[in-house]
Design an enzyme around this catalytic site. Structure first.
Site, PDB file in Angstrom:
ATOM      1  N   GLU A   1      -3.302   8.928  18.606  1.00  0.00           N
ATOM      2  CA  GLU A   1      -4.156  10.105  18.596  1.00  0.00           C
ATOM      3  C   GLU A   1      -5.158  10.513  17.765  1.00  0.00           C
ATOM      4  OE1 GLU A   1      -0.862   9.442  18.493  1.00  0.00           O
ATOM      5  OE2 GLU A   1      -0.569   9.898  20.694  1.00  0.00           O
TER       6      GLU A   1
ATOM      7  N   SER B   1       1.004   6.506   2.301  1.00  0.00           N
ATOM      8  CA  SER B   1       1.993   7.656   2.915  1.00  0.00           C
ATOM      9  C   SER B   1       3.066   8.159   2.121  1.00  0.00           C
ATOM     10  CB  SER B   1       2.400   7.165   4.495  1.00  0.00           C
ATOM     11  OG  SER B   1       1.363   6.439   5.137  1.00  0.00           O
TER      12      SER B   1
ATOM     13  N   SER C   1       4.575  -1.058   3.768  1.00  0.00           N
ATOM     14  CA  SER C   1       5.044  -2.609   4.334  1.00  0.00           C
ATOM     15  C   SER C   1       4.917  -3.566   3.374  1.00  0.00           C
ATOM     16  CB  SER C   1       3.711  -2.808   5.500  1.00  0.00           C
ATOM     17  OG  SER C   1       3.894  -1.922   6.388  1.00  0.00           O
TER      18      SER C   1
ATOM     19  N   GLN D   1       1.013  -1.207  -0.140  1.00  0.00           N
ATOM     20  CA  GLN D   1      -0.108  -0.035   0.096  1.00  0.00           C
ATOM     21  C   GLN D   1       0.905   1.218  -0.072  1.00  0.00           C
ATOM     22  OE1 GLN D   1      -1.915   1.125   3.614  1.00  0.00           O
ATOM     23  NE2 GLN D   1      -3.982   0.830   2.496  1.00  0.00           N
ATOM     24  N   GLY D   2       0.821   1.950  -1.046  1.00  0.00           N
ATOM     25  CA  GLY D   2       1.546   3.465  -1.032  1.00  0.00           C
ATOM     26  C   GLY D   2       0.775   4.443  -1.006  1.00  0.00           C
TER      27      GLY D   2
ATOM     28  N   GLU E   1     -12.016  -4.079   6.024  1.00  0.00           N
ATOM     29  CA  GLU E   1     -11.655  -5.651   6.657  1.00  0.00           C
ATOM     30  C   GLU E   1     -11.405  -5.559   8.080  1.00  0.00           C
ATOM     31  OE1 GLU E   1     -12.404  -7.999   4.983  1.00  0.00           O
ATOM     32  OE2 GLU E   1     -12.931  -6.825   2.922  1.00  0.00           O
TER      33      GLU E   1
HETATM   34  C1  LIG Z   1       4.997  -0.293  10.762  1.00  0.00           C
HETATM   35  C2  LIG Z   1       4.566   0.600   9.998  1.00  0.00           C
HETATM   36  C3  LIG Z   1       3.907   0.192   8.955  1.00  0.00           C
HETATM   37  C4  LIG Z   1       3.432   1.026   7.895  1.00  0.00           C
HETATM   38  N1  LIG Z   1       2.813   0.546   6.585  1.00  0.00           N
HETATM   39  C5  LIG Z   1       2.395   1.668   6.017  1.00  0.00           C
HETATM   40  C6  LIG Z   1       1.890   0.987   4.537  1.00  0.00           C
HETATM   41  O1  LIG Z   1       1.971  -0.216   4.244  1.00  0.00           O
HETATM   42  N2  LIG Z   1       1.585   1.758   3.523  1.00  0.00           N
HETATM   43  C7  LIG Z   1       1.411   3.283   3.844  1.00  0.00           C
HETATM   44  O2  LIG Z   1       1.023   4.118   3.226  1.00  0.00           O
HETATM   45  N3  LIG Z   1       1.645   3.843   5.265  1.00  0.00           N
HETATM   46  C8  LIG Z   1       2.326   2.596   6.173  1.00  0.00           C
HETATM   47  N4  LIG Z   1       2.703   3.290   7.334  1.00  0.00           N
HETATM   48  C9  LIG Z   1       2.644   4.831   7.471  1.00  0.00           C
HETATM   49  C10 LIG Z   1       1.457   5.154   8.709  1.00  0.00           C
HETATM   50  O3  LIG Z   1       0.208   5.346   8.329  1.00  0.00           O
HETATM   51  C11 LIG Z   1       1.860   6.566   9.169  1.00  0.00           C
HETATM   52  O4  LIG Z   1       3.190   6.546   9.901  1.00  0.00           O
HETATM   53  C12 LIG Z   1       1.086   7.094  10.232  1.00  0.00           C
HETATM   54  O5  LIG Z   1      -0.058   7.540   9.295  1.00  0.00           O
HETATM   55  C13 LIG Z   1       1.679   8.277  10.799  1.00  0.00           C
HETATM   56  O6  LIG Z   1       2.157   9.484   9.769  1.00  0.00           O
HETATM   57  P1  LIG Z   1       3.400  10.091  10.175  1.00  0.00           P
HETATM   58  O7  LIG Z   1       4.558   8.744  10.423  1.00  0.00           O
HETATM   59  O8  LIG Z   1       3.739  11.034   9.339  1.00  0.00           O
HETATM   60  O9  LIG Z   1       3.390  10.787  11.612  1.00  0.00           O
HETATM   61  P2  LIG Z   1       2.741  12.047  11.779  1.00  0.00           P
HETATM   62  O10 LIG Z   1       1.720  12.457  11.106  1.00  0.00           O
HETATM   63  O11 LIG Z   1       3.727  13.280  11.657  1.00  0.00           O
HETATM   64  O12 LIG Z   1       2.696  12.219  13.201  1.00  0.00           O
HETATM   65  C14 LIG Z   1       3.499  12.520  14.208  1.00  0.00           C
HETATM   66  C15 LIG Z   1       2.865  12.736  15.754  1.00  0.00           C
HETATM   67  O13 LIG Z   1       1.840  13.741  15.528  1.00  0.00           O
HETATM   68  C16 LIG Z   1       0.493  13.259  15.916  1.00  0.00           C
HETATM   69  N5  LIG Z   1      -0.411  13.968  15.205  1.00  0.00           N
HETATM   70  C17 LIG Z   1      -0.505  14.327  13.610  1.00  0.00           C
HETATM   71  N6  LIG Z   1      -1.523  14.957  13.683  1.00  0.00           N
HETATM   72  C18 LIG Z   1      -2.196  14.978  14.837  1.00  0.00           C
HETATM   73  C19 LIG Z   1      -3.584  15.476  15.053  1.00  0.00           C
HETATM   74  N7  LIG Z   1      -4.430  15.992  14.006  1.00  0.00           N
HETATM   75  N8  LIG Z   1      -4.111  15.534  16.367  1.00  0.00           N
HETATM   76  C20 LIG Z   1      -2.967  15.145  17.146  1.00  0.00           C
HETATM   77  N9  LIG Z   1      -2.053  14.358  16.983  1.00  0.00           N
HETATM   78  C21 LIG Z   1      -1.517  14.563  15.736  1.00  0.00           C
HETATM   79  C22 LIG Z   1       0.544  11.832  15.697  1.00  0.00           C
HETATM   80  O14 LIG Z   1      -0.294  11.178  16.373  1.00  0.00           O
HETATM   81  C23 LIG Z   1       2.212  11.449  16.187  1.00  0.00           C
HETATM   82  O15 LIG Z   1       2.173  11.343  17.563  1.00  0.00           O
HETATM   83  C24 LIG Z   1       3.413   2.500   8.449  1.00  0.00           C
HETATM   84  C25 LIG Z   1       3.964   3.022   9.535  1.00  0.00           C
HETATM   85  C26 LIG Z   1       4.445   2.308  10.231  1.00  0.00           C
HETATM   86  C27 LIG Z   1       5.112   2.525  11.650  1.00  0.00           C
END
Ligand SMILES: Cc1cc2nc3c(=O)[nH]c(=O)nc-3n(C[C@H](O)[C@H](O)[C@H](O)COP(=O)(O)OP(=O)(O)OC[C@H]3O[C@@H](n4cnc5c(N)ncnc54)[C@H](O)[C@@H]3O)c2cc1C
Lengths: 327, 385
Positions: free
Chosen positions: B368, B125, B157, B122-123, B240
């Site tokens: 969050e 993020s 992932s 899944q692409g 799902e």
């Molecule tokens: C193990 C793993 C597998 C993953 N697999 C995939 C995948 O297969 N495909 C894919 O597309 N993505 C994947 N992801 C990405 C994942 O969905 C994102 O990491 C996630 O949505 C958080 O985005 P970010 O890392 O940019 O953190 P940020 O959005 O930058 O968040 C940083 C911090 O700020 C907080 N925050 C941000 N916005 C708010 C708000 N509005 N209110 C309160 N707090 C806030 C967050 O909760 C977090 O604590 C994966 C991530 C991990 C760790």
């Protein structure tokens, strides 16, 4: 009454609606009122004037009593008193008393082994059902050797009394229909799950009140419910209550159906729901700000009720120790 | 015996015959290729039993009732069977997307292929678009019969093993954030697609960066209408969740809790009442979680934020349980440097399990974000600033 699962669920929803509106109008229903609503006789057989349904229906009333923080003899007389009578071998004495419970003419309370110091609704009871391994002795307050001392309680919505019945004073010993230790276990499970239902209802009321309040209370030019710290606290309350509800439903079903593992479900429901209710009521006080700390607001009523419930019929740690005997 | 009880017995027998007793040992310390090979083998085993995609419609090879799926997951968990990790996105997200928004041709092309082992990732993020996914900047601009994709995806992932990718990209850079995004099926062998594994906190390289430089996506691989990608993604992301969570709850309740009790016993801690108190608390919470999952799957308690309630509760319970496992096993627990691949998030190697629990509190909407969803959609609180 034989009903299917779906019908039974519908009947319970109706019962809930009726209970909610009755208690909204009268949060301190008398024993007569409880009887005329049909609640004291829910589990009493139909031929004795009851509805012949199960603990699942009783549990609905417990939950609504908690939601309304109601003052009543329901826990003492219907849940435990009638519940104890229903565990006895049928006899004229038993049947007369059950019929009187259903009619609202008697409010017998059960004195479970080791619990005589704090018996719910004993001060207003017409009979004391002293539960011992050999069976139940029916004592009447006022008789020689029978003492009932109402206790002051911080939770003003609860009624507790110290009971003592000395040897010869009681009437005949009525035998249990089943194995005494299993019966006593079932009565304890009933008590625990009834209190868990009460706490669940009380906590749901607190979440509802809190959500309504933070939607309208404004600070910094906006509703405080739009602040994330407040939102997340409310979300945690909801999650805890959703989990409690699952555990309580499972326990109610198990107790109502006499499942062999009902004690496990009861211990889980009691420990979780009663602890969660204290957290939720405490968070409700916090999120109401200064108003929440006033006597007037009534939040303290729920907090105190939840606190007492947490200790009644086994603390969370006590129930968890029982669960842990299985590891 | 009821039909369901018979079904349970048949799954139990199958597990006894098919779950290799030594798979944990064999999967500890394997290479990426060894992991993928094992996963494909296990997927094929499940497929020949008819259980690879129980949640799909019958015409595509699924069709188990919800009650049967519950039993299946519960028995697989009780037998401590390997989890389907490699195919996870394929059988859940990709399939849900194809079934909800795919053309008949797209479904025919991919659903049978997934059953044959096609791997998806899944692409979504990007470096600049995580919680605020709609701010994504990868573009896919129309050029004749194709879209040309440029940009960078992060955290995908399993992308190193993937044949195909569910891609969100901006097709109308001038439109408001959520209005200009389209959803694509991207063949990972397309020239201009470059995958680089990123080592995660546990030390594995399961998630990847995907660089897109002029990658041509044929127009027939657009799924759903152009610029409606956001809606399609919203529709299928949670599709799902219910059953996935049910499976994970069963795993936590069976193997997870059993390992935890075993760790306490090995450490001689089962007569410490603080320890047994904590254990009984976890057991209680797991039962609550299972109840939540079952109600959600059965649709008996559908609240608008149920999926968030379950995801949040599971992930934080997992985190607390694995943390407790670390304290119980103490320093000796730190000498195991690898946990078995293909296991659940509770393998019994507690320090790594605990570190790995952030794989649940961060992705798919952080804790969050879930709390905000529960407050706003579940409780109707006013939207935050
Ligand atoms: C193990 C793993 C597998 C993953 N697999 C995939 C995948 O297969 N495909 C894919 O597309 N993505 C994947 N992801 C990405 C994942 O969905 C994102 O990491 C996630 O949505 C958080 O985005 P970010 O890392 O940019 O953190 P940020 O959005 O930058 O968040 C940083 C911090 O700020 C907080 N925050 C941000 N916005 C708010 C708000 N509005 N209110 C309160 N707090 C806030 C967050 O909760 C977090 O604590 C994966 C991530 C991990 C760790």
């Amino acid at each position: 009454m034989t009903v299917t699962g779906a019908e039974a669920a519908e009947v319970r929803e109706e019962l809930r609606d009726v209970a909610r509106s009755l208690l909204a109008g009268d949060p301190a229903p008398s024993a007569k009122r409880l009887a005329s609503a049909g609640w004291t006789g829910l589990e009493v057989p139909e031929e004795l004037g009851g509805a012949g349904v199960t603990f699942a229906e009783t549990a609905v009333i417990c939950e609504e009593l908690g939601r309304a923080a109601a003052v009543s003899s329901f826990l003492g007389a219907a849940v435990l008193g009638a519940g104890t009578l229903l565990e006895l071998s049928p006899s004229a004495a038993r049947d007369d008393l059950l019929a009187a419970v259903a009619a609202g003419d008697a409010t017998p309370v059960a004195v479970l082994p080791g619990e005589a110091g704090f018996v719910p609704s004993a001060a207003s009871a017409t009979h004391l059902l002293v539960v011992e391994p050999g069976g139940v002795t029916v004592a009447v307050p006022g008789d020689a050797g029978v003492s009932v001392e109402a206790l002051p309680v911080i939770d003003e919505t609860s009624r507790l009394a110290r009971v003592s019945v000395s040897g010869a004073s009681g009437g005949p010993v009525l035998p249990f229909a089943g194995d005494p230790s299993a019966v006593i276990g079932r009565l304890r499970d009933r008590a625990a799950v009834a209190v868990a239902c009460d706490s669940l209802g009380a906590a749901e009321a607190m979440l509802e009140t809190t959500v309504a309040y933070v939607k309208t209370r404004e600070q910094f030019g906006r509703a405080v419910g739009s602040f994330q710290a407040v939102q997340h606290a409310c979300a945690d309350m909801l999650v805890a209550l959703r989990v409690s509800r699952e555990l309580v439903s499972a326990a109610v079903t198990a107790v109502a159906g006499g499942a062999p593992d009902a004690w496990v479900r009861a211990a889980m429901a009691k420990s979780h729901a009663c602890a969660a209710a204290v957290d939720v009521a405490g968070q409700a006080m916090q999120l109401h700000g200064g108003i929440g700390y006033t006597w007037e607001s009534g939040v303290h009523v729920y907090l105190k009720r939840a606190l007492l419930n947490r200790s009644l019929f086994g603390s969370p740690a006590g129930h968890r120790q029982r669960l842990a005997t299985r590891y | 015996m009821t039909d369901l009880e018979e079904y349970r017995q048949s799954v139990r027998r199958w597990c006894a015959d098919h779950v290799p007793p030594d798979w944990r040992a064999r999967q500890t310390g394997v290479t990426g290729a060894g992991f993928a090979q094992f996963q494909q083998w296990w997927f094929a085993e499940l497929r020949s039993a008819g259980w690879a995609v129980p949640h799909w419609p019958a015409e595509w090879g699924g069709g188990l009732s919800v009650a049967e799926q519950e039993i299946l997951y519960s028995e697989l968990a009780a037998a401590d069977a390997p989890r389907l990790v490699l195919q996870f996105v394929a059988i859940h997200h990709a399939a849900a997307t194809l079934l909800a928004a795919g053309t008949p041709e797209q479904r025919r092309r991919h659903l049978p292929a997934i059953l044959d082992g096609e791997v998806w990732c899944q692409g979504f993020s990007e470096p600049g678009a995580g919680s605020d996914l709609a701010s994504l900047r990868t573009t896919a601009l129309r050029d004749g019969g194709a879209y040309i994709a440029d940009g960078q995806k992060l955290w995908a992932s399993g992308a190193a093993h993937a044949d195909w990718c569910l891609l969100l990209a901006r097709t109308d850079p001038a439109a408001p954030k959520r209005k200009g995004i389209s959803y694509f099926l991207l063949d990972m062998k397309t020239p201009g697609v470059d995958v680089r594994p990123v080592r995660n906190a546990v030390g594995e390289s399961h998630f990847c960066e995907i660089f897109l430089a002029g990658a041509r996506i044929p127009a027939e691989n657009l799924i759903g209408p152009e610029n409606a990608g956001w809606q399609v993604a919203q529709q299928t992301l949670g599709a799902e969740r219910g059953l996935t969570m049910l499976e994970l709850a069963e795993r936590l309740g069976h193997a997870g809790f059993r390992w935890l009790v075993a760790s306490c016993r090995e450490a001689g801690l089962l007569d410490d009442s603080r320890v047994t108190d904590t254990l009984a608390g976890f057991e209680t919470e797991i039962e609550g979680l299972r109840g939540l999952c079952r109600s959600q799957v059965a649709g008996t308690s559908a609240g608008p934020a149920d999926a968030s309630v379950v995801k949040l509760y599971y992930s934080e319970l997992l985190q607390r349980m694995t943390d407790f496992g670390v304290t119980v096993t103490g320093v000796p627990g730190f000498t195991a440097l690898a946990k078995p691949a293909s296991s659940g998030w509770e393998s019994g190697i507690w320090p790594l399990d605990f570190i790995g629990s952030w794989e649940w509190t961060i992705p798919g909407g952080t804790s969050e974000i879930q709390r905000t969803i529960i407050a706003e959609r579940g409780l109707g609180l006013p939207r935050g600033a």
